[in-house]
Design an enzyme around this catalytic site. Sequence first.
Site: not given
Length: 695
Positions: A383, A434
Amino acid sequence: MPRQPAYHRAQRLTVPPPLPKVAFLQFGQTLNAMTTAENLDQPQIAITLPDGNVRTYAAGVTGLEIAQSISKSLAKAALAVTVDGEERDLSRAIEHDAKVAILTRDAPYALELIRHDCAHILAEAVQQLYPGTQVTIGPAIATGFYYDFARDEPFTPDDLVKIEKRMHEIVDADSPFTREVWDRDEAIAHFKSIGEHYKAEIIGDIPAGEKITIYRQGGWYDLCRGPHLPSTSKIGHAFKLMKVAGAYWRGDSRNPMLQRIYGTAWRTEKELAEHLHQIEEAEKRDHRKLGREMDLFHLQEEAAGSVFWHPKGWTLWQALERYIRAKLKEAGYLEVRTPQLYDSSLFKASGHWDMYGDNMFKIRESVDDQGREKFLGLKPMNCPAHVQIFRQGLKSYRDLPMRLAEFGACHRNEPSGALHGILRVRAFTQDDAHIFCTEDQVPSEAADYFKLQLGVYKDLGFDKIAVKLALRPDVRAGSDEVWDKAEQGLRDALTANGLEFEELPGEGAFYGPKVEFHLTDAIGRTWQCGTLQLDFVLPERLDASYIGADGARHRPVMLHRAILGSFERFIGMMIEHYAGKFPLWLSPVQATVCTITSEADAYAEDVAKVMAKAGLRVEVDTRNEKINFKVREHSLAKVPVLVVVGGREAENRTVALRRLGGKDQELLSLDDAVAALKLEARAPVPSEGVTEAAF
């Protein structure tokens, strides 16, 4: 999960002490509880039952007396009681207005009570049979219980048989569990006097002046917070001792090694039999065993927690990756690739260095002139890196949602004792993505993810799926207001998509709550795989922004999502789910051409070429071995289709197809066989717009 932070619920003692100055409460003792019809001069309390009915009793009423006032059958079935959500013995006095529920054997918590009490019974049986053994701790666990013992002589399998027999005798004795309250310092002195040093140490960790509780069963007693069943007979006989293992006292290798006896316990004999069958099946399906037999992978000490993929195993991996990649392309994801090694400053900014640092691999790069060390870190997840890609260049609200996907290699510093085949590793690959979007786009993005996720699971053979919502942990980033918004956002998304879910307090990631998907495999075990996390924190910490329609900068919402989770773990899970018998499109070797006689060798090679040209993964076995030997060997390797050829097949240009696990053969022309297998071997067909070449 254990409910006792101060000391374990299942701490045990050995022989009855001389009675110290204690206050005690016998399990069956009447506590002067009265209904409104009796002794109205006593203080009255209001008891609210689960159906909303409110009854009035004299203060000090017990759970058992409440059950008796409702019905004789309920009192007979009662095992424990909850008072304002807290589990208690049936004998405990209730002194104030409360919401009360009577727990019977069908209640979810009843199974933990049974296992908790089994640990007590195990400890008593061991000390009866092997005097001088010290007892330490013994909690209930996921499928049963264990107890750690200090004994010089090792326990043997024959010892387990004797101990289990004695446990059944203790259950049949129907001794009541009784609760006593002791003074802490007197308890320490007592345990030291009888040589129970582990008990004395445990109690020594309890704050001075705090009372402790002891539970008796017949002539044996135990340090324990409780609660317990009314008597030993309520446990039943649906338990079995499983194995002995070593365990360091308090999990510290510097401490003495103890002997841990594991057992399993259930509500009924039927549940026990089903569990033992599941264990037997699990041993047959063990991915490590099948991985060797199918020549998929291996592990070795020189690379602990990392997998050596063999050609067949890597073929399986690639088939799965191609399928997921096509699904992602169809769903509008953009695939990226990010580095593995980063300066510590990135992880400090994201919060991982402080909140996840113990699970990271860190490398000291240098020391500056002031003696300060500079560190690099291997990424434990993707991330922070994906935020860096989002931050390159100015982003507009018109660019959202932006879906970035990566088959990202990650590393986590898992303890060596936690490693387990390819199910728990240190080096792994995530099918990670994401989604950067606006708050208004969260519902539609979540809906698309749920549809994608559930469709993939169905394609891979999983149709029993439980959904759970993991909520804020104690250690976390972000304000309560942000967490309130994130948690409610996921609740709303799940509800809007008709997904039933269970909430898991304290189980979320440090930067956001998450939806977990738990899959049930072919033998009834559950596996936590895909997740969706709603995150307002990381975009703020890493300064991600976009230009809104109003011309101002705004923070995007970040949805962290995975479908498989770890490729390694998911493949290990699939090996066990399918017992190595993969559907044809996933199987590393889809067919093996086996000759009956050497005169068919040339034809076998020709058959293999035709099949390979059609896109099938095929091998040839022209060894000078009998066909039955070849069938057994390739069946052990879980090859789904054997293509058997001999002189007659060569002459007629036919093949005999034999399926894994079957005894019959299907005689087809070569062209018809190849056409049928090619159709069967196609991966689940994507929607229009994704070409077959993607597979």
